[in-house]
Design an enzyme around this catalytic site. Structure first.
Site, PDB file in Angstrom:
ATOM      1  N   GLU A 378       0.752  -1.109  -0.011  1.00 42.24           N
ATOM      2  CA  GLU A 378      -0.071   0.104   0.192  1.00 42.24           C
ATOM      3  C   GLU A 378       0.975   1.319  -0.119  1.00 42.24           C
ATOM      4  O   GLU A 378       1.914   1.242   0.664  1.00 42.24           O
ATOM      5  CB  GLU A 378      -0.955   0.100   1.119  1.00 42.24           C
ATOM      6  CG  GLU A 378      -1.964  -0.963   1.207  1.00 42.24           C
ATOM      7  CD  GLU A 378      -2.790  -0.676   2.358  1.00 42.24           C
ATOM      8  OE1 GLU A 378      -3.225   0.314   3.040  1.00 42.24           O
ATOM      9  OE2 GLU A 378      -3.412  -2.044   2.921  1.00 42.24           O
TER      10      GLU A 378
HETATM   11  P1  P53 Z   1      -7.835   5.446   4.594  1.00 43.57           P
HETATM   12  C1  P53 Z   1      -4.017   4.333   9.453  1.00 43.57           C
HETATM   13  C2  P53 Z   1      -2.889   4.678   9.157  1.00 43.57           C
HETATM   14  C3  P53 Z   1      -2.266   4.308   7.931  1.00 43.57           C
HETATM   15  C4  P53 Z   1      -3.058   3.297   7.100  1.00 43.57           C
HETATM   16  O1  P53 Z   1      -6.460   4.809   4.798  1.00 43.57           O
HETATM   17  C5  P53 Z   1      -4.311   3.084   7.524  1.00 43.57           C
HETATM   18  C6  P53 Z   1      -4.672   3.345   8.628  1.00 43.57           C
HETATM   19  C7  P53 Z   1      -5.974   2.774   9.324  1.00 43.57           C
HETATM   20  O2  P53 Z   1      -7.062   3.465   8.531  1.00 43.57           O
HETATM   21  O3  P53 Z   1      -5.146   2.108   6.880  1.00 43.57           O
HETATM   22  C8  P53 Z   1      -4.556   1.665   5.710  1.00 43.57           C
HETATM   23  O4  P53 Z   1      -8.719   4.682   3.939  1.00 43.57           O
HETATM   24  C9  P53 Z   1      -5.508   0.290   5.401  1.00 43.57           C
HETATM   25  C10 P53 Z   1      -6.481   0.613   4.267  1.00 43.57           C
HETATM   26  C11 P53 Z   1      -6.838   2.036   4.205  1.00 43.57           C
HETATM   27  C12 P53 Z   1      -5.633   2.622   3.693  1.00 43.57           C
HETATM   28  O5  P53 Z   1      -4.489   2.551   4.708  1.00 43.57           O
HETATM   29  O6  P53 Z   1      -8.083   5.839   6.238  1.00 43.57           O
HETATM   30  O7  P53 Z   1      -4.770  -0.939   5.153  1.00 43.57           O
HETATM   31  O8  P53 Z   1      -7.527  -0.315   4.473  1.00 43.57           O
HETATM   32  O9  P53 Z   1      -7.718   2.232   3.413  1.00 43.57           O
HETATM   33  C13 P53 Z   1      -5.961   4.224   3.672  1.00 43.57           C
HETATM   34  O10 P53 Z   1      -7.216   6.892   4.121  1.00 43.57           O
END
Ligand code: P53
Length: 480
Positions: A378
């Site tokens: 990611e």
């Molecule tokens: P969203 C916290 C910090 C870094 C990544 O996040 C995180 C989180 C928890 O929310 O989540 C990851 O959608 C996660 C995905 C998520 C993505 O980062 O909050 O593995 O499910 O969607 C982006 O902007």
């Protein structure tokens, strides 16, 4: 422009999502209620709430996602057009075991992933699969108290066994628990539910202790699953998944350095356990000093040692910064209190600190510490996008973010010798945000016509970043 470094032969360029954030169809095919199904909509200023089951009159965006459940053939075509070699998604546990504790799996759920994986493979895209991505069966939370209960180890191993056997030959790369270390923010009920499947109110006594117990049980479950997977198919590559936000000291003051070191230890011991197979030295001392303890079975430590992961998958969005304060002589790192703003980097509209060099730094740090291949599963930029009348989106800010991060990733490989399996940017198609439940926080190369309430045509269209990333993949990372 050919300013990038060509990535090695077989490098897995692709994109990443999670079942609960895009599938929708929350009650189709015999699916049970997951923890994502009881999280309400929120936004930048209003946190998501967790309800006690699905309640009338509440809005639950994960119920509809972007309707990938019905539209995946069309979406996979677009991924293939970008040149994806792989696609990371999760298997929604509740499609296979609706409650989590059944003896027999739900055939309709298994069939859905069979068909979807076949569609990917037909298009030359290999699935990369997370077993548990913030979507535990809610029944396991309510009836068993989540991961503090050792019974969940057996349920998870059973679930893994079923899908390992079923998808043998279709999937090679697996991950056990998504961002297992997010529960470091144990004082947030949201993260405790997402990662540890524990549902408590803010301020409940003993939340930190619960987190250590839950995380131990999850790591034991992960180690068992790694060993089982290798028995089922020796070619399986089974990884950890860590949310990597390197934590810097605000200044060169020695106490700030010590504080940052303890912060890194506190946030990343999960990786020590999963990759090195051992608890780090500081941890038992810290627990004892604070009247906490982890209940273990006699062979847990052996299991952890023998179930080390094959690689470390990680997310990277941002870096953190911390500093020492006089009232914290024991250097206790509490993530909700001890982060400060870094004056050298900019922030996204959601306050996430944008730091491409931090990615190279983190890749070096993990390689030195864990000695495992890495997989960036990611990375991406959540932003407000504006769709033009012709469906186009001019997301030059997203292209810049990717350009800068991919270049640093390539330096880590080409100049620093980091062993990297692949790169799957997050939310390659717009989907529901995990932290806020919004559609408005978009990450995709592909725009989805849908608003925060679920209204819209659901039509897909290409953003400018779509062709840009296609060109990066076609040149194996040379043209950025
Ligand atoms: P969203 C916290 C910090 C870094 C990544 O996040 C995180 C989180 C928890 O929310 O989540 C990851 O959608 C996660 C995905 C998520 C993505 O980062 O909050 O593995 O499910 O969607 C982006 O902007």
């Amino acid at each position: 422009m050919a300013e990038g470094y060509k990535m090695p032969e077989g490098f897995l360029w692709g994109g990443a999502v999670a079942a609960h954030q895009l599938e929708g169809g929350w009650q189709e095919g015999g699916k049970g209620v997951s923890i994502a199904d009881i999280m309400t909509a929120g936004n930048k200023d209003t946190p998501r709430r967790v309800t006690d089951g699905v309640k009338d009159g509440e809005v639950y965006p994960n119920h509809w996602g972007i309707d990938f459940y019905h539209r995946y053939p069309e979406d996979i075509k677009l991924f293939a057009e970008m040149g994806f070699k792989c696609f990371r998604t999760s298997i929604a546990w509740t499609r296979i075991f609706p409650n989590g504790d059944e003896a027999e799996p739900n055939e309709e759920g298994l069939k859905f992933y069979d068909d979807m994986f076949d569609e990917l493979l037909k298009n030359g895209v290999q699935p990369v699969i997370t077993l548990s991505h913030f979507e535990m069966p809610y029944h396991l939370v309510k009836e068993y108290g989540g991961w503090t209960n050792r019974k969940l180890i057996d349920f998870f191993v059973h679930f893994a066994e079923v899908v390992f056997k079923r998808y043998k030959g279709k999937v090679k790369y697996w991950m056990t628990f998504n961002e297992i270390n997010n529960q470091t923010t144990w004082d947030s009920p949201h993260h405790l539910l997402q990662d540890s499947a524990i549902k408590v109110d803010e301020g409940t006594e003993g939340m930190e202790q619960m987190m250590y117990q839950a995380a131990h049980n999850e790591c034991v479950a992960s180690a068992k699953v790694v060993q089982l997977g290798h028995k089922i198919d020796p070619d399986y590559q089974i990884g950890a998944m860590i949310a990597m936000c390197p934590i810097y000291p605000l200044t060169a003051k020695p106490e700030d350095i010590m504080m940052a070191e303890r912060a890194m230890q506190t946030r990343y011991w999960f990786g020590d356990l999963q990759a090195n197979g051992e608890y780090p030295a500081w941890l038992p001392k810290y627990l004892a000093r604070n009247n906490m303890k982890i209940d273990m079975e006699p062979d847990d430590l052996e299991t952890l040692k023998n179930g080390r992961v094959d690689y470390v998958g990680f997310s990277y969005y941002m870096s953190f910064t911390t500093k020492y304060t006089d009232d914290n002589a024991d250097y206790v790192y509490t993530e909700s209190k001890d982060l400060v703003s870094n004056p050298y980097v900019q922030k996204s509209d959601w306050g996430w600190q944008i730091d491409p060099v931090g990615l190279r730094y983190a890749m070096n740090w993990m390689t030195d510490r864990w000695h495992k291949p890495l997989f960036i599963v990611e990375n991406g930029f959540g932003a407000y996008d504006k769709k033009e009348a012709d469906g186009s989106v001019h997301d030059d800010y997203r292209v810049k973010y990717f350009h800068d991060h991919i270049l640093e990733m390539e330096k880590a490989v080409a100049l620093d010798g980091v062993d990297l399996i692949g790169y799957t940017p997050w939310g390659c198609i717009d989907l529901i945000s995990a932290s806020t439940g919004e559609m408005a926080k978009r990450y995709g190369f592909i725009y989805v016509d849908e608003d925060d309430e679920g209204n819209g045509s659901l039509e897909r269209s290409k953003k400018d970043s779509f062709d840009w990333y296609k060109n990066v993949i076609a040149s194996d990372g040379e043209n950025l």
